[in-house]
Design an enzyme around this catalytic site. Structure first.
Site, PDB file in Angstrom:
ATOM      1  N   HIS A 432     -55.899 -22.823 -43.720  1.00 12.74           N
ATOM      2  CA  HIS A 432     -56.006 -23.846 -42.672  1.00 12.74           C
ATOM      3  C   HIS A 432     -57.256 -23.632 -41.823  1.00 12.74           C
ATOM      4  CE1 HIS A 432     -54.278 -26.670 -39.605  1.00 12.74           C
ATOM      5  NE2 HIS A 432     -55.060 -25.948 -38.810  1.00 12.74           N
ATOM      6  N   GLU A 433     -57.467 -22.386 -41.368  1.00 13.46           N
ATOM      7  CA  GLU A 433     -58.630 -22.114 -40.520  1.00 13.46           C
ATOM      8  C   GLU A 433     -59.938 -22.269 -41.298  1.00 13.46           C
ATOM      9  OE1 GLU A 433     -58.092 -22.119 -37.534  1.00 13.46           O
ATOM     10  OE2 GLU A 433     -55.949 -21.723 -37.528  1.00 13.46           O
ATOM     11  N   HIS A 436     -61.011 -25.854 -41.270  1.00 14.04           N
ATOM     12  CA  HIS A 436     -61.778 -26.269 -40.091  1.00 14.04           C
ATOM     13  C   HIS A 436     -63.242 -25.873 -40.234  1.00 14.04           C
ATOM     14  CE1 HIS A 436     -58.587 -27.915 -37.686  1.00 14.04           C
ATOM     15  NE2 HIS A 436     -57.864 -26.817 -37.772  1.00 14.04           N
ATOM     16  N   HIS A 442     -57.428 -32.430 -38.138  1.00 11.51           N
ATOM     17  CA  HIS A 442     -56.008 -32.334 -38.438  1.00 11.51           C
ATOM     18  C   HIS A 442     -55.500 -33.600 -39.112  1.00 11.51           C
ATOM     19  CE1 HIS A 442     -55.318 -29.045 -35.233  1.00 11.51           C
ATOM     20  NE2 HIS A 442     -55.345 -28.511 -36.437  1.00 11.51           N
TER      21      HIS A 442
END
EC number: 3.4.24.-
Length: 799
Positions: A432-433, A436, A442
Site C-alpha cells: 500500500h505504501e 503511494h 486512495h
C-alpha cells in the site's frame, strides 16, 4: 542583493515543501477466525528442498478441512545479483557488509490450487512463501490467494507477539507451528454517515497531520474569495481530521481518473525491475531471535508484495540492499541514524511518532547516491494505530527536499522513502505504501463518496466511471478490508497514465534483460541472463510461447526473438523498420520505430526541455505544455475551467488563479512538470526551481513587479532631475558679475622725478654701488600728490 537572493531561495524552498503528500496506514481490526495449518507435506522424495527447487506443498486448513496445494518455484527476482546486507552499530557506523547469498534463502513463488470432492485440482490464485524448515515437519510463512481472498500464513510465535486483545486465543499446544487467517476473517468497520465506528480504533490511511497532506487542493471545495487564500488556511477552519485522505502528489483531474480506469497505456510492455533498499531499526530487529531471521522476514515481505506489482504494472520489486541495526536501541539516537530509537524516546518530551521517523529517515535516504526506486524503514513502532507512512509520487527521486528539525515537529524532509511497521500482514502495508510512492491515490469508500469536500467523486479512485464506492476490495483502500490482493482498475489506470505523462519518474526502472541475479544463471526465472536467448519463466508461464524453449532458454528453431520479452518482435521474427514500437505522445515526444535487425525498441527520446512546440507552449518532460495549461489540467475544475491561468511564473508548485479574481490564489500538493520554466531562468525539477541565477532572479523580480519598479524609477528619476537642475542653477549664480573692491595695483616706478616732495621718497634708501634694495610695495601717502611719469601712461583710480 545577497540577502535578496537568499530570501528568494528560502521562499522557494518553503513553497516546495507543500507539494507532496504523505499517506499513512492503520492497524487491522480484530480477527473473527483463525485456522491451524495441518498435515503439511513437501512433495519430494526426501521431503527436502533447497533454494532452487521446484516442488508442490500441500496442507489442510483446520477446521475447514480444505486441502490446499501450492505449486512452487524459486523467485529469483526478489534479490538482485549484488544484493548485500550492511550491519550498522548503534552509532550508525558500518560494522560489516555481507553479500546476500541466494542459496541461503528459500524464497518461492507459484500458484495456489484447491482440491474438489472429485479429487481434481483447480487453480484459484497465486502464492508467495518463504520456507524456514523442510523435512517431515516443515515450517513456512507467506501469503496465497483463493478467489481473490488473501490467506496469510504466520508462525505461532509471531501471532502471539502481535495478537490483538480481541483476537481468538490459542490452545496450549507446545512448539512452533503455523496459523492462517483470511482477509475475510478480519472484522469489518461499520460506518454511519461521517462517524466511523469499530471495536478497535478506525483502521485507515489518513494523511492529515503533515503539511503536505493539509495542502492538498483535491480534498477541498473551491476556496472562499479572499486575498491570497491558501488551502492550508481553509483546511484549518473547515475540514475535520477524519474527512481527509492523501491525494498522491500531482493528481490528474477527476475526468482523467475516470477516463483512465483499467488502462495500462504507459506501463511497461515487458518486465521491468525496481530495485529497493530496506533498513531494519533496533525495534524491528529486537522482535527476532537473530539478525538472520530479521533479514529473512524482510525478504518474505518483499516477495509477497512484489506479486501485485508484477500482475498490475509488469514491474518486479527487487531487494538491492538491506541495512540492519542492532536490537539494543541506543540511549540517545545517533546523528547518523536519528530514526533509530525507541518508540517513545523523543527529546523534549512526547513520543517519537511515525511521522518523525519518516522525516529523519527521509533525510538519511536523501544522502544515498544509489539508483534505487525507494527505501523503506521497517520498525516495530506505531503511532496510535498507524502502521505505515509514505511520501507520494517520489518514485526514482534522488536527494531530499527540506530538512527535519527536532525542535520543530512541523518541519519535513521529503524523499523516495516510506515507513512500515511490523504486523501480521506487513506485506499489505508495504504494498500500500509503495503504491503511494508510485503516485496512487486512495480508492473511494463510502465515507469519501458522501463527503461534501469530494464533489463529483474527484478526490479518490472510483470503482467505475459511474460508481463511486470501490467497497474496500483493493490495495489502495483507505481502510482495512477483506480480499485485498490487487490494485483497482482505477489505480492501475492512474499509475500507468502518470508514467505515460511523466508526472512520476521511471528512470530507475531497469529491464529484465541482461540482469545478473543473485543465483547466477537460472533458466526459468523469467530474467534473460548472460548465455540465454530468452526466458519466459516456468513451463506453465511459457504455455503458448512458440519463440522460446523453456527448458533450454534458447530460441526455438527459426526464431530470431521472443514476442513476450522484446517489443520489436512479431511472430518470433524481427519487426520491420517501419514498425512503430513506441507511439508519440505529442509534439515533444516523437515516435520510435524498430531498427529491423533487433528485437529491442530504441531508447525513448523526447525533445529538449524549453523548445517551442506551439503558441506560448514549450516542451517539458516530453510534453507540449505551459504553466497555464498545467493549471487548467490540474485545477481547472476547481477554478475557472479553460480560463484558469498560473498565478505567477516563479515557483514550481502549481498555483493558479481565475482572471476575474486575480488576487485569489488556488494551490495544492501539485508540482509543475520537470522542465517547466520557473523564476530566474531556471527549470522545475522534482518540485524545485533549479538552474536559476542571481541576475535572472533580479530581472524576473523586476518583470513581476513592474508597477513598483516603474513607480520607484519615476520617483528616482524626478529626484535626479531636480538634483541636476539645482546644480545648474547654483553654478549659474556663481558666474554672475558683481561690484566689488579692486585690490591696489602696485607698479614699479621708472626713473621717477619727485616734485614737491621733500627729500627722498618714503622708505627709500640711498643707492649703493651694488644696486638697489627691494621695494616694500607701499603706496605713497594718501595726501601726497601722485608722481609724474614721463610719457602718457593711463592714470589709475583707487577707490
Amino acid at each position: 542583493m545577497k540577502a535578496f537572493s537568499c530570501l528568494l531561495s528560502v521562499i522557494a524552498t518553503a513553497a516546495s515543501l507543500f507539494q507532496h503528500v504523505d499517506a499513512r496506514s492503520h492497524a487491522r481490526d480484530k480477527l473473527n477466525n483463525i485456522s491451524r495449518v495441518e498435515r503439511p507435506v513437501i512433495h519430494t522424495p526426501s521431503r527436502r528442498v533447497h533454494a532452487h527447487s521446484h516442488f508442490d506443498l500441500t496442507f489442510d486448513l483446520y477446521p475447514r478441512s480444505s486441502r490446499i496445494k501450492l505449486q512452487l518455484e524459486p523467485n529469483h527476482d526478489v534479490l538482485s545479483h549484488d544484493a548485500r546486507v550492511t550491519f550498522l552499530d548503534t552509532e550508525g557506523n558500518v560494522d560489516r557488509t555481507e553479500r546476500i547469498e541466494r542459496r541461503d534463502h528459500s524464497v518461492f513463488k507459484g500458484w495456489a490450487w484447491t482440491q474438489a470432492k472429485s479429487g481434481a485440482w483447480e487453480r484459484v490464485g497465486w502464492a508467495r512463501i518463504i520456507l524456514h524448515r523442510d523435512g517431515e515437519d516443515p515450517l513456512f510463512e507467506g501469503v496465497f490467494t483463493v478467489m481473490h481472498d488473501h490467506h496469510q500464513v504466520i508462525a505461532k510465535s509471531k501471532y502471539v507477539r502481535k495478537r490483538h486483545q480481541q483476537d481468538p486465543p490459542l490452545d496450549n499446544t507446545p512448539g512452533e507451528y503455523m496459523l492462517l487467517f483470511r482477509g475475510s476473517d478480519i472484522a469489518q468497520t461499520q460506518s454511519t454517515g461521517n462517524v466511523e465506528r469499530s471495536i478497535m480504533s478506525s483502521p485507515s490511511c489518513d494523511a492529515d497531520t503533515l503539511a503536505y497532506d493539509s495542502n492538498s487542493n483535491f480534498m477541498f471545495p473551491p476556496l472562499p474569495e479572499e486575498n491570497n487564500t491558501s488551502i492550508w488556511n481553509y483546511f484549518m477552519t473547515s475540514i475535520g481530521k477524519r474527512q481527509m485522505t492523501d491525494t498522491g502528489g500531482v493528481v490528474p483531474g477527476s475526468r482523467d481518473l475516470k477516463e483512465t480506469i483499467g488502462s495500462t497505456s504507459g506501463c511497461p510492455n515487458t518486465r521491468k525491475v525496481a530495485l529497493i533498499g530496506v533498513v531494519a531499526d533496533c525495534t524491528y530487529t529486537n522482535t527476532f531471535a537473530s539478525e538472520m531471521d530479521a533479514r529473512a522476514d524482510i525478504i518474505s515481505v518483499v516477495n509477497a508484495a512484489s506479486v501485485v506489482y508484477e500482475h498490475s504494472f509488469n514491474i518486479s520489486l527487487t531487494l538491492g540492499e538491506i541495512n540492519i541495526l542492532p536490537k539494543n536501541c541506543p540511549a540517545t539516537a545517533s546523528s547518523a541514524t536519528p530514526f533509530n530509537q525507541q518508540c517513545d524516546d523523543r527529546a523534549g518530551g512526547g513520543s517519537f511518532t511515525l511521522a518523525d521517523r519518516l522525516n529523519t529517515f527521509s533525510a538519511w535516504r536523501g544522502k544515498k547516491t544509489d539508483d534505487f526506486a525507494f527505501w523503506t524503514l521497517m520498525t516495530d513502532c506505531t503511532t496510535e494505530n498507524q502502521v505505515g507512512l509514505a511520501w507520494a509520487a517520489q518514485l526514482c527521486v534522488k536527494g531530499v527536499q527540506g530538512n527535519p528539525d527536532s525542535r520543530n515537529s512541523s518541519s519535513q524532509a521529503v524523499a523516495g522513502a516510506n515507513v512500515v511497521s511490523k504486523t501480521d500482514n506487513t506485506w499489505q502495508v508495504f504494498a500500500h505504501e509503495a503504491g503511494h510512492i508510485f503516485g496512487a491515490v486512495h480508492d473511494c469508500d463510502s465515507m469519501l463518496c458522501q463527503n461534501p469536500a469530494n464533489p463529483d467523486n474527484s478526490r479518490c479512485c472510483p470503482a467505475t466511471a459511474s460508481t463511486c464506492d470501490a467497497r474496500g476490495r483493493f490495495m489502495m483502500n483507505p481502510t482495512s478490508g477483506s480480499q485485498i490482493t490487487d490494485f483497482s482498475p482505477c489505480s492501475i489506470g492512474q499509475i500507468c497514465s502518470r508514467m505515460a505523462r511523466r508526472t512520476i519518474l521511471t528512470s530507475c526502472l531497469t529491464t529484465n534483460r541482461g540482469v545478473d541475479t543473485i543465483s547466477g544463471q537460472q533458466c526459468g526465472n523469467g530474467i534473460v541472463e548472460d548465455g540465454e536467448d530468452c526466458d519466459c519463466g516456468d513451463e506453465e508461464s511459457c504455455k503458448g510461447n512458440t519463440c522460446c524453449d523453456p527448458k533450454t532458454c534458447k530460441y526455438t528453431s527459426g526464431s530470431q526473438c521472443d514476442d513476450a520479452n522484446e517489443e520489436c518482435c512479431k511472430g518470433c521474427k524481427f519487426a520491420s523498420s517501419s514498425t512503430i514500437c513506441r507511439t508519440s505522445s505529442g509534439p515533444c515526444d516523437p515516435e520510435e520505430k524498430c531498427s529491423g535487425n533487433s528485437g529491442d525498441c530504441p531508447h525513448d527520446i523526447h525533445s529538449k526541455d524549453g523548445e517551442t512546440c506551439g503558441t506560448d507552449l514549450q516542451c517539458a518532460s516530453g510534453q507540449c505544455t505551459s504553466r497555464d495549461l498545467q493549471c487548467q489540467m490540474h485545477l481547472g475544475n476547481q477554478v475557472a475551467g479553460s480560463r484558469t491561468v498560473a498565478f505567477d511564473s516563479y515557483g514550481c508548485e502549481v498555483a493558479c488563479k481565475d482572471p476575474d479574481r486575480p488576487n485569489v490564489r488556488y494551490e495544492g500538493s501539485l508540482t509543475f512538470l520537470d522542465g517547466t520554466p520557473c523564476g530566474g531562468g531556471g527549470t522545475c525539477k522534482n518540485g524545485q526551481c533549479s538552474g536559476s541565477t542571481f541576475g535572472n532572479e533580479v530581472s524576473d523580480w523586476v518583470s513581476r513587479h513592474k508597477p513598483i519598479v516603474i513607480g520607484v524609477a519615476v520617483g528616482a528619476g524626478c529626484l535626479l532631475l531636480l538634483a541636476i537642475a539645482s546644480c545648474i542653477c547654483g553654478r549659474s549664480r556663481r558666474q554672475r558679475p558683481r561690484n566689488r573692491k579692486m585690490p591696489p595695483i602696485n607698479m614699479r616706478p621708472m626713473a621717477p622725478v619727485y616734485n614737491g616732495w621733500n627729500g627722498a621718497p618714503p622708505n627709500a634708501q640711498q643707492s649703493s654701488p651694488g644696486g638697489h634694495p627691494p621695494y616694500n610695495n607701499i603706496p605713497p601717502p594718501i595726501n601726497a600728490p601722485p608722481p609724474a611719469y614721463p610719457g602718457h601712461l593711463p592714470s589709475t583710480r583707487y577707490a
